[in-house]
Design a protein around this motif. Sequence first.
Motif, PDB file in Angstrom:
ATOM      1  N   SER A 161       0.805  -1.225   0.000  1.00  0.00           N
ATOM      2  CA  SER A 161       0.000   0.000   0.000  1.00  0.00           C
ATOM      3  C   SER A 161       0.836   1.272   0.000  1.00  0.00           C
ATOM      4  CB  SER A 161      -0.931   0.021   1.217  1.00  0.00           C
ATOM      5  OG  SER A 161      -0.181   0.168   2.419  1.00  0.00           O
ATOM      6  N   GLY A 162       2.051   1.175   0.571  1.00  0.00           N
ATOM      7  CA  GLY A 162       2.866   2.376   0.727  1.00  0.00           C
ATOM      8  C   GLY A 162       2.419   3.245   1.886  1.00  0.00           C
ATOM      9  N   HIS A 163       1.576   2.699   2.758  1.00  0.00           N
ATOM     10  CA  HIS A 163       1.039   3.447   3.898  1.00  0.00           C
ATOM     11  C   HIS A 163       1.227   2.646   5.190  1.00  0.00           C
ATOM     12  CE1 HIS A 163      -0.884   6.649   1.566  1.00  0.00           C
ATOM     13  NE2 HIS A 163      -1.205   5.724   0.678  1.00  0.00           N
ATOM     14  N   PRO A 164       1.168   3.328   6.339  1.00  0.00           N
ATOM     15  CA  PRO A 164       1.280   2.609   7.625  1.00  0.00           C
ATOM     16  C   PRO A 164       0.109   1.651   7.831  1.00  0.00           C
ATOM     17  CG  PRO A 164       1.656   4.973   7.906  1.00  0.00           C
ATOM     18  CD  PRO A 164       1.116   4.789   6.526  1.00  0.00           C
ATOM     19  N   ILE A 165       0.407   0.543   8.488  1.00  0.00           N
ATOM     20  CA  ILE A 165      -0.611  -0.478   8.779  1.00  0.00           C
ATOM     21  C   ILE A 165      -0.614  -0.743  10.276  1.00  0.00           C
ATOM     22  CG2 ILE A 165      -1.397  -2.830   8.349  1.00  0.00           C
ATOM     23  CD1 ILE A 165      -1.531  -1.080   5.871  1.00  0.00           C
ATOM     24  N   GLN A 166      -1.793  -0.745  10.868  1.00  0.00           N
ATOM     25  CA  GLN A 166      -1.965  -1.006  12.297  1.00  0.00           C
ATOM     26  C   GLN A 166      -2.716  -2.315  12.493  1.00  0.00           C
ATOM     27  OE1 GLN A 166      -1.337   0.868  15.523  1.00  0.00           O
ATOM     28  NE2 GLN A 166      -1.840  -1.255  16.050  1.00  0.00           N
ATOM     29  N   ALA A 167      -2.132  -3.238  13.256  1.00  0.00           N
ATOM     30  CA  ALA A 167      -2.857  -4.455  13.635  1.00  0.00           C
ATOM     31  C   ALA A 167      -3.923  -4.096  14.663  1.00  0.00           C
ATOM     32  CB  ALA A 167      -1.878  -5.475  14.221  1.00  0.00           C
ATOM     33  N   VAL A 168      -4.956  -4.906  14.757  1.00  0.00           N
ATOM     34  CA  VAL A 168      -5.973  -4.698  15.784  1.00  0.00           C
ATOM     35  C   VAL A 168      -5.309  -4.872  17.149  1.00  0.00           C
ATOM     36  CG1 VAL A 168      -8.130  -5.531  16.777  1.00  0.00           C
ATOM     37  CG2 VAL A 168      -7.838  -5.506  14.292  1.00  0.00           C
ATOM     38  N   TYR A 169      -5.425  -3.860  17.975  1.00  0.00           N
ATOM     39  CA  TYR A 169      -4.772  -3.853  19.282  1.00  0.00           C
ATOM     40  C   TYR A 169      -5.847  -3.891  20.357  1.00  0.00           C
ATOM     41  CZ  TYR A 169      -1.825  -2.052  23.136  1.00  0.00           C
ATOM     42  OH  TYR A 169      -1.164  -1.879  24.327  1.00  0.00           O
ATOM     43  N   ARG A 170      -5.833  -4.968  21.118  1.00  0.00           N
ATOM     44  CA  ARG A 170      -6.813  -5.073  22.191  1.00  0.00           C
ATOM     45  C   ARG A 170      -6.138  -5.532  23.477  1.00  0.00           C
ATOM     46  NH1 ARG A 170      -8.914 -10.099  23.370  1.00  0.00           N
ATOM     47  NH2 ARG A 170      -8.317 -11.824  22.000  1.00  0.00           N
ATOM     48  N   MET A 171      -6.872  -5.405  24.565  1.00  0.00           N
ATOM     49  CA  MET A 171      -6.335  -5.735  25.873  1.00  0.00           C
ATOM     50  C   MET A 171      -6.847  -7.088  26.371  1.00  0.00           C
ATOM     51  SD  MET A 171      -4.169  -3.724  27.238  1.00  0.00           S
ATOM     52  CE  MET A 171      -3.413  -2.156  26.788  1.00  0.00           C
ATOM     53  N   GLU A 172      -5.908  -7.913  26.829  1.00  0.00           N
ATOM     54  CA  GLU A 172      -6.278  -9.189  27.439  1.00  0.00           C
ATOM     55  C   GLU A 172      -6.597  -8.942  28.910  1.00  0.00           C
ATOM     56  OE1 GLU A 172      -4.566 -13.743  27.554  1.00  0.00           O
ATOM     57  OE2 GLU A 172      -3.164 -12.064  27.547  1.00  0.00           O
ATOM     58  N   LEU A 173      -7.659  -9.567  29.366  1.00  0.00           N
ATOM     59  CA  LEU A 173      -8.062  -9.376  30.758  1.00  0.00           C
ATOM     60  C   LEU A 173      -7.099 -10.091  31.696  1.00  0.00           C
ATOM     61  CD1 LEU A 173     -11.913  -9.918  30.390  1.00  0.00           C
ATOM     62  CD2 LEU A 173     -10.741  -7.759  30.840  1.00  0.00           C
ATOM     63  N   PRO A 174      -6.781  -9.505  32.838  1.00  0.00           N
ATOM     64  CA  PRO A 174      -5.926 -10.171  33.819  1.00  0.00           C
ATOM     65  C   PRO A 174      -6.697 -11.290  34.508  1.00  0.00           C
ATOM     66  CG  PRO A 174      -6.754  -8.114  34.717  1.00  0.00           C
ATOM     67  CD  PRO A 174      -7.198  -8.157  33.283  1.00  0.00           C
TER      68      PRO A 174
END
Length: 402
Positions: A161-174
């Motif tokens: 794409s020539g552009h930045p890519i962000q993976a889905v970022y989520r929080m795991e529960l403790p």
Amino acid sequence: MAWVNGLATGWEILLAIAATLYAFLSGLLFFECLVALISRQQVQTVESSLNVSFAILIPAHNEASVIKGTLTQLLPQVDSPEQIVVVADNCHDETAAVARSTGVKVLERQDPSRRGKGYALDYGLHALANTTPPEVVVMVDADCWVSPGTIHHIVQAAKQSGHPIQAVYRMELPPEPSLRDRLSAFAFIVKNRVRAGGLSQLGVPIMLGGTGMAFPWQALQSVELASGHIVEDMKLGIDLAISGYISTLSLESEVLGVLPNDEAAATSQRTRWEHGKLQVLTTYVPRLLSQAIRQLRLDLFILAVDLAIPPLALWAMIGISLTAVTSFSMVLGIADTPFLIQIIADILLASSILLAWAVWGRKELSFSQLIAVPSYILWKIPLYLKAVIAPQKNWIRTKRNT
């Protein structure tokens, strides 16, 4: 008396403007949720056979207790351990030694006057520039889990794409999560999956999450990373958008963080995130609007409007306050229209939250827990008061779980 009528009319107009603005922003939030449903049905395809040189950059400040686990699960996703570069930044523990034991490349930086993730990343990029720069740079936090295949996918997507890519970022529960933990994890889903998914589908730049990000080398040459900003990832995403690099969400990739199980650490982390978001809001919304006009770019205008929506808990507080004021004014016979507008806005906000929960959030939160949102809002009140009285301006590392 004429002056009393004039005062009442002025008050009604003021309330109508406030309620209309609230309804407009809440409507955008609801629209993003609807559009995210479309992206949920689509599979993003990238050319998987591209031969791409890449490096993984990991800023680390006193991460000896967690970095080996992060590196161990990253190593199978690279061809050579030296593709992973750890920047041990102002460390006073064994971070560098632990990282070296896995075979990765380690850089050590000591500069107490310039602390923060942005400075560490800038140091790592300069080191990469002094060799043969990779085509793509991936940035990963030292305390997260990157799902198998994620590195390959976001690297290929960034190259293609020539552009930045962000993976889905989520929080795991403790272990044994509290209600607050569950609500925080759900808020992360709304921000990083639902809203980001909707904006990506619209072709609008998204806010970067700070980890699980892939950048074409050329894109990083257009921005300045060296800063101690407390939410440097948001700043980076906006700077890139203004420079013409549109950050996009990769639905096939995932990065997991862990919510702190220590209450003081959780409060510190939320303070940094929330205060940073408010600082970015006040600083960058005007700048984005200016650049949208100057560059004639609708995507920057939509990004500015999206950024103008405060964190959800604060947004709900504002909505509750406006509902109370407009309803009281209606009872007094001063103003009817603002109350009706505000009710529509409240419905839009509630619908957004319910839609996001029904489609994406039921694993983290039951319905009975969802309706406990008011308790979460109450917990946030001191945090927002502090943002006005004594805002956090310096980067502070969150205490890690042990």
